[in-house]
Design a protein around this motif. Structure first.
Motif, PDB file in Angstrom:
ATOM      1  N   ARG A   4       0.839  -1.212   0.000  1.00 17.50           N
ATOM      2  CA  ARG A   4       0.000   0.000   0.000  1.00 17.50           C
ATOM      3  C   ARG A   4       0.872   1.260   0.000  1.00 17.50           C
ATOM      4  O   ARG A   4       0.591   2.210  -0.736  1.00 17.50           O
ATOM      5  CB  ARG A   4      -0.906  -0.015   1.229  1.00 17.50           C
ATOM      6  CG  ARG A   4      -1.787   1.191   1.331  1.00 17.50           C
ATOM      7  CD  ARG A   4      -3.239   0.785   1.254  1.00 17.50           C
ATOM      8  NE  ARG A   4      -4.098   1.916   1.570  1.00 17.50           N
ATOM      9  CZ  ARG A   4      -4.815   2.543   0.658  1.00 17.50           C
ATOM     10  NH1 ARG A   4      -4.788   2.139  -0.594  1.00 17.50           N
ATOM     11  NH2 ARG A   4      -5.580   3.551   0.991  1.00 17.50           N
ATOM     12  N   ALA A   5       1.910   1.272   0.798  1.00 14.68           N
ATOM     13  CA  ALA A   5       2.806   2.431   0.854  1.00 14.68           C
ATOM     14  C   ALA A   5       3.529   2.607  -0.479  1.00 14.68           C
ATOM     15  O   ALA A   5       3.711   3.738  -0.952  1.00 14.68           O
ATOM     16  CB  ALA A   5       3.814   2.264   1.981  1.00 14.68           C
ATOM     17  N   LYS A   6       3.932   1.511  -1.085  1.00 16.44           N
ATOM     18  CA  LYS A   6       4.610   1.577  -2.377  1.00 16.44           C
ATOM     19  C   LYS A   6       3.678   2.151  -3.442  1.00 16.44           C
ATOM     20  O   LYS A   6       4.086   2.961  -4.268  1.00 16.44           O
ATOM     21  CB  LYS A   6       5.074   0.175  -2.782  1.00 16.44           C
ATOM     22  CG  LYS A   6       6.080   0.170  -3.909  1.00 16.44           C
ATOM     23  CD  LYS A   6       6.516  -1.235  -4.259  1.00 16.44           C
ATOM     24  CE  LYS A   6       7.433  -1.777  -3.204  1.00 16.44           C
ATOM     25  NZ  LYS A   6       8.033  -3.068  -3.574  1.00 16.44           N
ATOM     26  N   SER A   7       2.425   1.750  -3.406  1.00 16.94           N
ATOM     27  CA  SER A   7       1.436   2.249  -4.352  1.00 16.94           C
ATOM     28  C   SER A   7       1.210   3.747  -4.161  1.00 16.94           C
ATOM     29  O   SER A   7       1.152   4.506  -5.137  1.00 16.94           O
ATOM     30  CB  SER A   7       0.126   1.491  -4.182  1.00 16.94           C
ATOM     31  OG  SER A   7      -0.870   2.009  -5.023  1.00 16.94           O
ATOM     32  N   ILE A   8       1.084   4.175  -2.906  1.00 11.42           N
ATOM     33  CA  ILE A   8       0.885   5.600  -2.628  1.00 11.42           C
ATOM     34  C   ILE A   8       2.089   6.407  -3.077  1.00 11.42           C
ATOM     35  O   ILE A   8       1.946   7.469  -3.700  1.00 11.42           O
ATOM     36  CB  ILE A   8       0.592   5.820  -1.127  1.00 11.42           C
ATOM     37  CG1 ILE A   8      -0.782   5.247  -0.780  1.00 11.42           C
ATOM     38  CG2 ILE A   8       0.670   7.297  -0.760  1.00 11.42           C
ATOM     39  CD1 ILE A   8      -1.082   5.208   0.705  1.00 11.42           C
TER      40      ILE A   8
END
Length: 56
Positions: A4-8
């Motif tokens: 999720r952090a990578k996507s954001i």
């Protein structure tokens, strides 16, 4: 890094790049040209290194 952090982070980078191109396209083009010139010089340097290594 969590998915999720990578996507954001990826979306933040994409949005920043679009913003940079829209607000100042000439400067964005200069940056891309500079990065391309650097990469091309690095590739040529590796080629010359291996040519010298081979003894030509």
């Amino acid at each position: 890094m969590p998915a999720r952090a990578k996507s954001i982070l990826m979306w933040v980078v994409v949005i920043f790049l679009v913003y940079a191109v829209v607000t100042n396209p000439d400067r964005a083009a200069d940056v891309v040209r500079s990065v391309w010139d650097f990469l091309w010089a690095a590739i040529q340097g590796f080629g010359e290194f291996f040519r010298n290594l081979a003894g030509e």
